[in-house]
Structures are given as C-alpha cells and as structure tokens.
Scaffold this motif. Structure first.
Motif, PDB file in Angstrom:
ATOM      1  N   LEU A  39       0.846  -1.201   0.000  1.00  0.00           N
ATOM      2  CA  LEU A  39       0.000   0.000   0.000  1.00  0.00           C
ATOM      3  C   LEU A  39       0.877   1.245   0.000  1.00  0.00           C
ATOM      4  CD1 LEU A  39      -2.868  -1.008   2.453  1.00  0.00           C
ATOM      5  CD2 LEU A  39      -3.067  -0.414   0.035  1.00  0.00           C
ATOM      6  N   PHE A  40       2.063   1.145   0.621  1.00  0.00           N
ATOM      7  CA  PHE A  40       2.957   2.313   0.646  1.00  0.00           C
ATOM      8  C   PHE A  40       3.441   2.623  -0.774  1.00  0.00           C
ATOM      9  CE2 PHE A  40       5.638   5.385   2.507  1.00  0.00           C
ATOM     10  CZ  PHE A  40       6.802   5.385   1.754  1.00  0.00           C
ATOM     11  N   ILE A  41       3.744   1.561  -1.538  1.00  0.00           N
ATOM     12  CA  ILE A  41       4.192   1.806  -2.921  1.00  0.00           C
ATOM     13  C   ILE A  41       3.042   2.408  -3.725  1.00  0.00           C
ATOM     14  CG2 ILE A  41       5.020   0.667  -5.006  1.00  0.00           C
ATOM     15  CD1 ILE A  41       6.399  -1.366  -3.166  1.00  0.00           C
ATOM     16  N   ALA A  42       1.813   1.894  -3.486  1.00  0.00           N
ATOM     17  CA  ALA A  42       0.652   2.477  -4.182  1.00  0.00           C
ATOM     18  C   ALA A  42       0.499   3.942  -3.783  1.00  0.00           C
ATOM     19  CB  ALA A  42      -0.604   1.692  -3.799  1.00  0.00           C
ATOM     20  N   LEU A  43       0.714   4.232  -2.498  1.00  0.00           N
ATOM     21  CA  LEU A  43       0.606   5.626  -2.031  1.00  0.00           C
ATOM     22  C   LEU A  43       1.624   6.494  -2.770  1.00  0.00           C
ATOM     23  CD1 LEU A  43      -0.825   7.368   0.278  1.00  0.00           C
ATOM     24  CD2 LEU A  43       1.360   7.179   1.460  1.00  0.00           C
ATOM     25  N   GLY A  44       2.827   5.944  -2.978  1.00  0.00           N
ATOM     26  CA  GLY A  44       3.855   6.717  -3.689  1.00  0.00           C
ATOM     27  C   GLY A  44       3.397   7.088  -5.084  1.00  0.00           C
ATOM     28  N   LEU A  45       2.774   6.134  -5.764  1.00  0.00           N
ATOM     29  CA  LEU A  45       2.312   6.429  -7.134  1.00  0.00           C
ATOM     30  C   LEU A  45       1.167   7.443  -7.096  1.00  0.00           C
ATOM     31  CD1 LEU A  45       2.575   2.832  -8.623  1.00  0.00           C
ATOM     32  CD2 LEU A  45       4.146   4.774  -8.872  1.00  0.00           C
ATOM     33  N   LEU A  46       0.258   7.275  -6.136  1.00  0.00           N
ATOM     34  CA  LEU A  46      -0.851   8.244  -6.044  1.00  0.00           C
ATOM     35  C   LEU A  46      -0.292   9.634  -5.756  1.00  0.00           C
ATOM     36  CD1 LEU A  46      -3.549   6.262  -4.005  1.00  0.00           C
ATOM     37  CD2 LEU A  46      -3.720   7.089  -6.360  1.00  0.00           C
ATOM     38  N   LEU A  47       0.755   9.668  -4.934  1.00  0.00           N
ATOM     39  CA  LEU A  47       1.351  10.963  -4.598  1.00  0.00           C
ATOM     40  C   LEU A  47       1.944  11.616  -5.842  1.00  0.00           C
ATOM     41  CD1 LEU A  47       3.107  10.389  -1.164  1.00  0.00           C
ATOM     42  CD2 LEU A  47       1.461  12.169  -1.735  1.00  0.00           C
ATOM     43  N   SER A  48       2.605  10.795  -6.676  1.00  0.00           N
ATOM     44  CA  SER A  48       3.209  11.441  -7.861  1.00  0.00           C
ATOM     45  C   SER A  48       2.096  11.955  -8.767  1.00  0.00           C
ATOM     46  CB  SER A  48       4.129  10.459  -8.585  1.00  0.00           C
ATOM     47  OG  SER A  48       3.388   9.398  -9.080  1.00  0.00           O
ATOM     48  N   LEU A  49       0.944  11.263  -8.770  1.00  0.00           N
ATOM     49  CA  LEU A  49      -0.198  11.799  -9.546  1.00  0.00           C
ATOM     50  C   LEU A  49      -0.659  13.120  -8.928  1.00  0.00           C
ATOM     51  CD1 LEU A  49      -2.184  11.283 -11.816  1.00  0.00           C
ATOM     52  CD2 LEU A  49      -3.626  10.011 -10.226  1.00  0.00           C
ATOM     53  N   THR A  50      -0.659  13.163  -7.589  1.00  0.00           N
ATOM     54  CA  THR A  50      -1.075  14.411  -6.920  1.00  0.00           C
ATOM     55  C   THR A  50      -0.146  15.557  -7.301  1.00  0.00           C
ATOM     56  OG1 THR A  50      -1.587  12.955  -5.086  1.00  0.00           O
ATOM     57  CG2 THR A  50      -1.670  15.325  -4.648  1.00  0.00           C
ATOM     58  N   TRP A  51       1.154  15.254  -7.327  1.00  0.00           N
ATOM     59  CA  TRP A  51       2.079  16.357  -7.662  1.00  0.00           C
ATOM     60  C   TRP A  51       1.829  16.849  -9.075  1.00  0.00           C
ATOM     61  CZ3 TRP A  51       2.486  16.881  -3.053  1.00  0.00           C
ATOM     62  CH2 TRP A  51       3.154  16.032  -2.159  1.00  0.00           C
ATOM     63  N   VAL A  52       1.433  15.941  -9.973  1.00  0.00           N
ATOM     64  CA  VAL A  52       1.135  16.411 -11.344  1.00  0.00           C
ATOM     65  C   VAL A  52      -0.080  17.326 -11.281  1.00  0.00           C
ATOM     66  CG1 VAL A  52       0.324  15.676 -13.605  1.00  0.00           C
ATOM     67  CG2 VAL A  52       2.142  14.395 -12.459  1.00  0.00           C
ATOM     68  N   ARG A  53      -1.077  16.925 -10.480  1.00  0.00           N
ATOM     69  CA  ARG A  53      -2.301  17.759 -10.418  1.00  0.00           C
ATOM     70  C   ARG A  53      -1.992  19.099  -9.787  1.00  0.00           C
ATOM     71  NH1 ARG A  53      -5.290  18.602 -12.984  1.00  0.00           N
ATOM     72  NH2 ARG A  53      -6.925  19.283 -11.593  1.00  0.00           N
ATOM     73  N   LEU A  54      -0.974  19.146  -8.932  1.00  0.00           N
ATOM     74  CA  LEU A  54      -0.638  20.425  -8.279  1.00  0.00           C
ATOM     75  C   LEU A  54       0.385  21.205  -9.107  1.00  0.00           C
ATOM     76  CD1 LEU A  54      -0.466  19.305  -4.546  1.00  0.00           C
ATOM     77  CD2 LEU A  54      -2.114  20.853  -5.596  1.00  0.00           C
ATOM     78  N   GLY A  55       0.613  20.757 -10.347  1.00  0.00           N
ATOM     79  CA  GLY A  55       1.461  21.545 -11.226  1.00  0.00           C
ATOM     80  C   GLY A  55       2.930  21.448 -10.891  1.00  0.00           C
TER      81      GLY A  55
END
Lengths: 97, 105, 484, 223
Positions: A39-55
């Motif tokens: 789940l931590f690795i999945a969180l890492g990928l979701l986080l990188s998606l978040t950073w894309v959304r935050l520009g």
C-alpha cells in the motif's frame, strides 16, 4: 465547456485526496506488513499523480522514481530479510541450538 | 491555471496524512510501520507546501518544488538508515518492536 | 548590511574545511586520524578568525552564490554563531586529541573519524545557516551522524539507543519541517531576517512556533522529551558521548533560541516564555534526581546533561527581561560543553581502566590510583556545579545576576537549588575517591588520554577569566532583525 | 485500535492538531512566494527551467547539503555492518534475465536523458539518478552471484564524487565567481551540467548501496 472540465477535475481531485487518506489509513493501521508495504508503494504512485495535479512535474518524477521506486524496493528487500531472519530464528529455536 | 478552490482537497488530505502518520508513529510498536509513518508524515507536509503554492494563478512557484525534491531525497536516506538499523536490531529484539520503556541497563 | 567579502570567506571556509575533511576521511579511512587532526586544528584557527572578524567588524549576513535572500540562502556570521563555532571548535579539538588514544586502529575504529568530521561539518553548517529550510537539512545531517556514532560500538544497548535516538530525531525533524511549511505558506520567504521583519501573530505563526519548538525540544532532550538521551549518551563510545552531550544537544537549543530571537519575536509573550523556563527548571530537578539515583558512571553523567539543558532554557524567560537577558544562558553553553566533555572523557578513562565496568562502587578503587583522571573529574565537576575559579561559576553568576536584575528572583532560587542538586550528585561521584581504601590502577590507559582530559579540565578554569570577552562576543548579535 | 489510554490520548491530540492545521492554513494569504524574483533572475543562471535553477543555482548550498545527507546515509549504513547476499534464492528461468537485458539499457538511457533534460525542462540530477539507481537495483537482483562490485576504494570514490565535484566548483566560486557556491558569470550552464552528471552518478550508486543495506566488502574484523 471549460466549466464542466473544471468541475470534473475538481471531483477527480476530491476523489484522489480521499483515496490518499484511505490508502494511508489502511497502510498505517491495517494488519500485515507485506500489505502495508504494497500500500505504501501504491501511495507513492498516487502521490506522484497528486504532484502532477498540483502543477509540479519535477516532483512527480522524483516521487515516482525515489518515493515509490527506490523506497519501495528498499522496504520489500528489508521485509524479505526480516522474514528470512524470522525463519532462521525459528529454525535455530527449533533445533534448540 | 488553478484557482484557490482547486487546492483545498489536497490541503485537507495533506494535513490528514501528517496527522495519521504522527498518530501511527506514536501508537504502532512495529519499527517498519514507524518508518512508513515517517514517510507518510513527510508526504503530508510536502502536500501542504505544494498545495499552498498551487493556489496562486499563473506560473507555479518553483521554490517549494525544490524544497520537496530535497525533502524526498533526505527522506529516502533517513529511511535507508532506519531500515538498516532495524535489521541489526531484529535478532536482539526478536519481534522488531520497540520495548515500551527504556531498558534498565 | 550587505555581506562584505571577507565576512563571506570566513563563514565559507568554516563550512568548506570540515566538509572537505569529512569527504577525505570517508574516501581514505585508513588515514582518518591524521586527516581528522589536521582538520580540527584548521577549523579551530578558522573559528578564532571568524570570532575576531565579528569582534572587530560586527555581525554580517552574507548571501551565498551572490544571490541575496529571499532568492538565495544567507549565512549569519554574528556573535551568537561565532561563539557557538568557538565552543564547537574547542570541544572538537580536545575530543580529537582524546580520540587519538581511544579509537583502535582496526576497520571498526577507522569509521569513527569520518562520522566525527561529518558531525562537525553539520554543526558548523547549523550554526552559520540563516535559512529555515537549510536548518532542516543540517538537522538531518546531525541526526544521521549522531545515530551512526551512537551505534558505532555495536552492542545491543547501543543499537537500541541509536534506534530510539533516530526515531525521536526524525520525529523532531518532521515537526520542524511542518513548521517550515507553515512559515513558507504564510510569508513566502525562508530567510530568518526577512521572516523576522514580517513577524505576525496569526494562527499559522503560533502553530509553526509550537510545532518547531516541540520538535527542537525533543531533539534537545528537554524533560519530558528526554527519555532517549541517557541510554544513547550512556552507551556510545566516550568521545562520541562527549560530542553528543556537549554539542549536539546544544545545536537544537541554538536553533530554538535563534527562532525565538528572530522569526517568533512577536509571539514571545511572557506566559510562553515562563512556560519554557518552567520546563527548564523541571528538567534541572528531574535530571538531578535521576543522576542521584544512577548507580553507574555514564548514566549519571548522561542524566546530568538532561539537568544542565534545563538551565539553558532559562534564556527564554530572560529574553523579555532586558536587551541582553539571554546572553547568560548562551555563555552557560560554553561552561557546560567543556565540563561535560571532560566528564565523559574521564568516565571513559575510568571505565576502560576498570575493565569496562563503570559501576560507581568498583570505579572508586581505580579513581584512587589514577590522580590525573580523578583531578580532572574534580575540576570538571566543580565547573558543572559552579564552584569559584571555574567557568561554571562565572556562567552561573551571570545567570543569577540577570535573574535578579530582571526582577524575576524566583528563577535565581531555582538556579541555586539546581546548583545544590548538581553538587549532590557530583560529590556522590567524587566521594568514594576520598574515602580510604584499596587503590588499583587497573588496565593501562594511554597517558595521552589522561593528559588531554586534564588539559580540558584546566581549560574549564582558564575560560573562567574569559567571561566578559565571551559576553561581549555574544552581544554582537542584532536581535531586532538585521536591516539588510 | 487498542483502546489503551495512550492511543486514545494521541488520537485526540492528533485530531486537535489536524483542526489547528486546517484553521491555520485557512487564513494564510495567497501569494506568489519567490517566483517573481526567480523569474527575474533566470537570465543569469544559464538554465531555462526554474526548478533546476532554484535547485542548482539560487539554493545550490541546500542541494550540496542534501547530497551530503545521501553520502552520510551510505557511510552510516556501512558502519552498521556487512550486507548479506541478495536475494537468498536467485530467480531461475530466462524470463527475468532476458527481459532485464533489454530493460536495463533503456533505463540507463532514460536516466541519462533526464539528467540532460534538467537544463531546459522537468528532470534533473535526482530524478535521473533515481532512474539509474532503479536500473542498478534490477541488475543487482538479476545477477546477484557475480560479486564484481568495484573495490571498496572505487565504491568510496564513486559515492563521494558528487559532493566533492559540487564542493570544488563551489570553492572555485570564491575567487572567480560571486563568492562561495556561486558560478563564474557565463560558465553557469556548463558547470551546472557537470554538477548534475556527477551528482546523478553518485546518487545512483548511493541508492544502490543503500538498497544493499551494508558493507558489500569484507573488512578486517569481519572474519
């Protein structure tokens, strides 16, 4: 049309934020180490998606490569060593050495 | 590019990640979960930093991005040392959980 | 107050030389001890030069890479920073000499030198940095170097203590980092001077102040966040314990003081300051009682650190007392650093002479037969208590003076009571040596180590005469935030 | 969640902290931060991408210390002990090695491109270094038996290279450029690229060594 896009993006962001918190909750308070690491690795990928959304594309790259990639690999290999030590221990205790 | 409303979901989830990580760090005994809790706290802080920067319209502010990249690299280094120390501790502790009180050496 | 070029060179070289030494010692560990010795002498000279620079031309805020803050990072070479650099250099020099006799020449020992120089480079960067996020990175360097030093002896107790130290250190860093995020979200700048100008009392500032203060108090092992310190400083090798107790704990206090002097000036209400002072007093008494009940040498000295850190936090209630109220507490840093480093060195000598067992009862016999180390132990203990003719006396005297002149006499009562308590556990440490009984010199201890221990004890006395000079150097710190 | 008082207390405190954080962030002003002055000074940095300019020029000292943290982490892990062989039971079958034989060169190429792209677009030393580290980890996992890691001295020099090059260039800034950690005018693009390449290689090697988790060579007292 722009209004619709912005609304749908906002919903997407809301869902993403909720998923992040849900994954974090499961990862920290759920049972099972292997499950938490995955789940931590999945969180890492979701986080990188978040950073894309935050520009912030640079941060998304760094998060995906280091946060999910290297840290994930490090955690998995540590889990493997822990498991090997545990079986080692059991074998030693089993042999009564 | 993104007006203030856009940043709010991530502000909230950043704060929640920080707080969840802190709570897990205090209550969960297993060292591996504590290390994960640190990383989650760090990610929460970075999310707060970057959502604040994303609120303004126009070009996103590069300084928080540089800070977050530095933070991620520092976090992976600290995680690596914590995991290496935990592996050395495992044969001593047996369960890789920190005993509650300080040992009566 | 744009950074003059010579100001930048002193500050820059104080960063470059220890970093270069650490890199070299890392690449070539076999020659680590000579690299470390050369670096420590060089850095000591540079620290003196920087102090002279501040003494003659006053404080400087120098911007790195030619970029003026808020764009670039600023280094603050002022009285406070120069004083802390001098203390770090002094302790580092003596610990270096001591380590030459303490650290074995095998592979395990070689790693000590690189880690020590990394810790020194991190502390120099921490004392000089004028940027809130840069302080976070230096804090991480200090945590990693200290954890490796504590874990160096490899025993079960050392590894456990190192893990607990790392956990508390990382928790403190995370709290500090969220504080930095709040500050940047509120003001959009990271430089201490610019943040001081903007100040403000919003909830974001209060929360940032609370988070950063709690994080740094955990790293400074202020009671009740001190639990990790005694095992860590007790189980680390003697030179590492000396460095940790004398310098690393002070680094966190230094940042806390720097923050409350600049960024959180507007939030420094009397109530908050009294609270910090009160926690300091609690630490003094708790550390004192725990030292009294300790039955081994190193835990006793480690708990004494918990107590003395409490004294430092008196700087906060005195912050409001007068313009120079906090100078006394900063001078106490020098007094405690030298005395504590000497105590840990003496403890290391006695422990090794007694075959690794440092229980007070059995160490007494060795103390009787080793006059050099016992004499150093006595002087350092006297300086810790604050008996006349030692730097501790001068520091406590100035502390009392500030307390009384600032009209908050009850702090003075606390200081004196704390001193009595310190006296109790120091005499408990020294007492057995005076009682008649068998004396055995135990295992051989290199003369160099005993000599360096005694030399540092004599420095505790010599520094006593540098009271006014030290205070004048500390005073060269712009409190109201630099104009530049 | 065991209902022990500790977890309830810390749960309550965490919830309170969450509320405080949200209320604090609620009334923080929206501001451009430093981006205006960054944009203004971009002309002198020789790189087009603002994040790379902040990382390697305006706040170069931060990045130097950050790379020092990675190096110190490697030294700390080495001082904790030896690394055991990896992985315990090597992966049989041709699929893994066949696949990696194609994937690793691609990953190295991508890492190299990321380092190069840092100057003009998003990318840079750390992202490139991490992708190179990923290819290194894959290589270590696929061919664990071949212990042809370079000699300890080679490893130590490789790990220290990034910080040493950056420090040397920073020191060169004292006499030539605008002070410590400053690039001589006109030279900044070339120097930034050198620093990025050295940093990426060092970080890649460091991350692989952190992945191994200990000293990959036998020391005197390891017996």
């Amino acid at each position: 049309m722009a209004e619709v896009i912005r609304a749908s993006l906002l919903i997407f962001d809301g869902l993403l934020a909720l998923t992040l918190v849900g994954v974090a909750w499961q990862l920290l308070f759920g049972q099972g180490l292997f499950r938490s690491v995955l789940l931590f690795i999945a969180l890492g990928l979701l986080l990188s998606l978040t950073w894309v959304r935050l520009g912030a594309p640079d941060v998304a790259l760094a998060e995906a490569a280091i946060g999910a990639g290297v840290t994930g690999a490090l955690l998995l290999v540590t889990l493997g060593r822990l498991r090997r030590m545990a079986t080692g221990h059991a074998r030693d205790r089993g042999k009564g050495s | 590019m993104a007006e203030s409303l856009h940043a709010w979901p991530f502000f909230g989830s950043g704060v929640l990640l920080f707080v969840l990580g802190l709570h897990a760090l205090v209550t969960r005994p297993h060292l591996l979960i504590k290390v994960l809790a640190f990383n989650v706290m760090g990610s929460g802080t970075f999310m707060v930093l970057l959502s604040a920067a994303a609120r303004g319209s126009g070009e996103p502010d590069p300084v928080p991005q540089a800070l977050v990249i530095t933070g991620i690299v520092v976090a992976v280094s600290a995680t690596a040392v914590a995991l290496a120390l935990m592996l050395r501790l495992y044969p001593i502790l047996g369960g890789a959980g920190l005993p509650p009180g300080p040992p009566e050496d | 107050m744009e950074g003059m070029s010579d100001g930048l060179t002193w500050a820059a070289w104080l960063l470059i030389v220890p970093l270069a030494g650490a890199l070299l010692a890392g690449v070539w560990p076999r020659a680590g001890r000579w690299i470390a010795l050369a670096t420590s002498v060089l850095v000591a000279l540079l620290a003196l030069g920087a102090a002279a620079q501040v003494w003659t031309q006053g404080p400087q805020v120098v911007s790195l890479g030619g970029w003026v803050p808020p764009l670039g990072i600023g280094l603050r070479l002022d009285g406070l920073a120069a004083f802390m650099l001098l203390v770090a250099a002094l302790v580092g020099l003596f610990v270096g000499g001591y380590s030459l006799g303490y650290i074995p020449r095998d592979g395990h020992g070689e790693r000590f030198w690189a880690l020590w120089l990394w810790l020194w480079a991190a502390l120099n960067a921490l004392f000089l940095s004028g940027d809130v996020f840069n302080l976070y990175v230096t804090l991480e360097l200090v945590v990693l170097a200290s954890t490796a030093l504590v874990a160096l002896s490899g025993g079960a107790a050392a590894l456990l203590a190192a893990m607990r130290y790392l956990m508390v250190g990382l928790l403190g860093s995370m709290a500090y980092l969220m504080g930095v995020a709040l500050l940047y979200t509120q003001h959009g700048v990271l430089d201490l001077g610019l943040l001081a100008q903007r100040g403000g009392e919003g909830t974001a500032m209060m929360l940032a102040a609370t988070l950063m203060s709690v994080g740094l108090m955990a790293k400074a092992a202020l009671f009740p966040l001190h639990v990790w310190l005694p095992p860590a400083h007790g189980s680390a090798p003697a030179p590492a314990s000396a460095l940790l107790s004398a310098l690393v704990v002070k680094g966190a206090f230094y940042i806390l003081l720097r923050l409350w002097l600049t960024v959180f000036q507007d939030l420094a209400h009397p109530g908050v300051m009294q609270l910090l002072g009160g926690m300091g007093m609690l630490a003094v008494f708790w550390g004192g009682f725990m030292s009294l009940s300790a039955d081994r040498l190193k835990p006793l000295v480690a708990y004494s650190t918990v107590a003395q850190v409490g004294y430092l936090f008196l700087a906060f209630p005195f912050l409001l007392a007068g313009p120079g109220g906090w100078h006394a507490a900063v001078f106490l840093v020098a007094a405690h650093a030298t005395a504590k480093a000497c105590l840990f060195m003496a403890a290391g000598n006695l422990q090794e002479a007694n075959g690794g067992d440092d229980r007070l009862a059995s160490v007494a016999e060795v103390m009787r037969a080793r006059p050099l180390t016992s004499f150093a132990l006595g002087i350092a203990g006297a300086s810790l208590v604050g008996l006349p003719f030692t730097v501790g006396f001068v520091a406590k005297w100035i502390l009392l003076q500030t307390a009384i002149t600032s009209g908050a006499a009850f702090w003075a009562v606390g200081v004196v009571a704390g001193g009595l308590l310190t006296g109790a556990y120091v005499f408990r440490l020294l007492g057995p040596a005076f009682r008649p009984g068998p004396g055995r010199s135990g295992r051989p201890v290199p003369v160099l180590r005993e000599g360096v221990t005694l030399a540092l004890a004599l420095v505790c006395v010599l520094l006593g005469f540098a009271g006014s000079a030290g205070l004048r150097l500390i005073a060269a710190t712009p409190v109201a935030g630099p104009g530049g | 969640m065991n209902p022990r008082p500790l977890s309830l207390l810390s749960g309550g405190l965490s919830a309170l902290l969450a509320l405080l954080l949200v209320s604090a962030l609620w009334d923080t002003p929206v501001h451009e931060g430093v981006s205006a002055s960054v944009a203004g000074a971009m002309g002198h940095t020789g790189v087009a991408h603002p994040v790379t300019a902040v990382l390697l020029d305006f706040r170069a000292y931060d990045t130097l210390l950050e790379m020092a943290v990675v190096l110190l982490a490697v030294l700390a892990t080495w001082s904790l002990g030896r690394c055991d062989t990896l992985p315990a039971r090597p992966v049989q079958g041709p699929v893994m090695r066949g696949g990696l034989r194609h994937l690793i060169p691609l990953a190295v190429l991508t890492g190299g491109y990321l380092i190069w792209a840092g100057g003009a677009g998003s990318g840079g030393a750390f992202q490139g270094g991490a992708v190179l580290a990923a290819s290194g980890v894959m290589w270590v996992l696929a061919w664990p038996r071949r212990p042809d890691l370079p000699a300890p001295l080679g490893l130590r020099v490789g790990v220290t290279l990034g910080v040493a090059v950056f420090l040397a260039i920073g020191v060169a800034g004292l006499p030539l450029g605008p002070g410590f950690m400053g690039y001589p005018p006109g030279w900044s693009y070339g120097l930034i690229l050198t620093v990025e390449t050295a940093a990426a290689c060092s970080i890649a090697l460091s991350l692989v060594l952190l992945f191994l988790g200990g000293r990959p060579w036998r020391d005197a007292e390891d017996g």
